[in-house]
Design a protein around this motif. Structure first.
Motif, mmCIF file in Angstrom:
data_model
loop_
_atom_site.group_PDB
_atom_site.id
_atom_site.type_symbol
_atom_site.label_atom_id
_atom_site.label_comp_id
_atom_site.label_asym_id
_atom_site.label_seq_id
_atom_site.Cartn_x
_atom_site.Cartn_y
_atom_site.Cartn_z
ATOM 1 N N VAL A 150 0.864 -1.178 0.000
ATOM 2 C CA VAL A 150 0.000 0.000 0.000
ATOM 3 C C VAL A 150 0.902 1.230 0.000
ATOM 4 C CG1 VAL A 150 -1.808 1.276 1.207
ATOM 5 C CG2 VAL A 150 -1.765 -1.226 1.323
ATOM 6 N N ASP A 151 0.837 2.026 -1.069
ATOM 7 C CA ASP A 151 1.628 3.246 -1.168
ATOM 8 C C ASP A 151 0.845 4.367 -0.490
ATOM 9 O OD1 ASP A 151 3.102 5.480 -1.815
ATOM 10 O OD2 ASP A 151 3.503 4.860 -3.876
ATOM 11 N N LEU A 152 1.230 4.703 0.714
ATOM 12 C CA LEU A 152 0.499 5.699 1.494
ATOM 13 C C LEU A 152 0.580 7.090 0.899
ATOM 14 C CD1 LEU A 152 1.450 4.604 5.136
ATOM 15 C CD2 LEU A 152 -0.618 4.076 3.855
ATOM 16 N N ARG A 153 1.491 7.296 -0.043
ATOM 17 C CA ARG A 153 1.588 8.604 -0.693
ATOM 18 C C ARG A 153 0.491 8.777 -1.727
ATOM 19 N NH1 ARG A 153 7.727 7.043 -1.875
ATOM 20 N NH2 ARG A 153 6.506 5.191 -2.402
ATOM 21 N N ASP A 156 -5.077 5.723 0.981
ATOM 22 C CA ASP A 156 -5.207 5.606 2.431
ATOM 23 C C ASP A 156 -5.962 4.349 2.833
ATOM 24 O OD1 ASP A 156 -7.749 6.244 1.647
ATOM 25 O OD2 ASP A 156 -7.856 8.136 2.744
ATOM 26 N N ALA A 157 -6.067 3.388 1.905
ATOM 27 C CA ALA A 157 -6.644 2.070 2.175
ATOM 28 C C ALA A 157 -6.024 1.099 1.179
ATOM 29 C CB ALA A 157 -8.163 2.093 2.033
ATOM 30 N N CYS A 158 -6.153 -0.197 1.450
ATOM 31 C CA CYS A 158 -5.589 -1.192 0.549
ATOM 32 C C CYS A 158 -6.384 -1.237 -0.750
ATOM 33 C CB CYS A 158 -5.603 -2.565 1.219
ATOM 34 S SG CYS A 158 -4.986 -3.895 0.158
ATOM 35 N N SER A 159 -5.727 -1.027 -1.876
ATOM 36 C CA SER A 159 -6.417 -1.043 -3.162
ATOM 37 C C SER A 159 -6.781 -2.446 -3.598
ATOM 38 C CB SER A 159 -5.536 -0.382 -4.240
ATOM 39 O OG SER A 159 -4.294 -1.064 -4.362
ATOM 40 N N HIS A 160 -6.160 -3.468 -2.955
ATOM 41 C CA HIS A 160 -6.432 -4.855 -3.332
ATOM 42 C C HIS A 160 -7.670 -5.399 -2.634
ATOM 43 C CE1 HIS A 160 -5.590 -8.899 -4.735
ATOM 44 N NE2 HIS A 160 -5.692 -9.339 -3.487
ATOM 45 N N CYS A 161 -7.736 -5.256 -1.304
ATOM 46 C CA CYS A 161 -8.881 -5.800 -0.559
ATOM 47 C C CYS A 161 -9.769 -4.728 0.049
ATOM 48 C CB CYS A 161 -8.399 -6.765 0.527
ATOM 49 S SG CYS A 161 -7.561 -5.953 1.922
#
Length: 245
Positions: A150-153, A156-161
């Protein structure tokens, strides 16, 4: 109490460790642990049969094996009883959203350690100021639910799940343990930057140890701070602050 024989892990198929834990109404519950996959197998409804002291024992077992070599979950998980595929789903509790993998024949479910911690209220979701500070200091973390980066830049949430970012921290642990057993009082984080500073320090130390073991050297300001596992870092944070009291 721990028993040597067990069923195969739904992910890696190695033998899981059976831990006999206190159950409700003076009974016992046998829970299967795979420390390599950081997963737990519960027979049907077993997660609801655990006595309060069993939750504390499980937390301690996870902490004791925090340095075990971790591996990602397989794309297909199989029920250790019928070998049928496990279906991925989501459950929602007050402390967040977490992934579960259930047998269609109702033999049981497989949960990651982090999912179990969310279910039992040992975590809290990160605030936006904390996410922003960690993004500036760490950059990329690993989702505690599915392990995806997860790229926090950028998110702000997991793009996968689509799981919200949550942290196992002393204040959340203390609050949860008050419902299960007596726990010593600990101070919470003083400011959002405390979380980021602590994660960076732990990530650097873990990376240093890994580089020493591998005989490699990495330099630069970002050395050892990318891809932080929030769950593992959270275990280290809790252990460090509790042991210093």
């Amino acid at each position: 109490m721990q028993m040597p024989d067990s069923r195969p892990c739904p992910s890696c198929h190695d033998a899981m460790e059976v831990h006999v834990l206190p159950g409700q109404y003076s009974g016992e519950v046998e829970i299967d642990f795979c420390f390599g996959c950081q997963g737990l197998w519960f027979d049907h409804m077993e997660n609801l049969k655990l006595a309060p002291e069993a939750i504390v024992t499980m937390f301690k077992a996870m902490h004791q094996h925090r340095d075990a070599r971790h591996q990602p979950l397989a794309e297909r998980l199989n029920c250790p009883q019928c070998s049928g595929p496990l279906a991925q789903g989501f459950d929602i509790v007050r402390s967040g959203r977490y992934i579960t993998h259930r047998c269609a024949s109702r033999h049981g479910r497989f949960s990651s350690f982090s999912s179990f911690m969310i279910e039992k209220g040992f975590v809290r979701q990160l605030t936006r100021p904390e996410i922003a500070d960690i993004a500036a200091k760490v950059g990329v973390i690993n989702c505690s639910n599915c392990g995806a980066p997860v790229d926090l830049r950028k998110e702000d949430a997991c793009s996968h799940c689509r799981s919200a970012l949550s942290l196992l921290d002393p204040q959340a642990v203390e609050k949860a343990l008050q419902n299960y057993a007596h726990a010593p009082s600990r101070q919470g984080w003083g400011s959002p930057t405390d979380v980021g500073d602590a994660l960076v320090a732990i990530a650097r130390e873990q990376s240093r140890a890994q580089r020493q073991a591998a005989g490699t050297t990495i330099t630069g300001p970002a050395a050892g701070v990318l891809g932080v596992d929030l769950f593992s870092a959270g275990l280290a944070l809790v252990a460090e602050l509790w042991s210093s009291a």
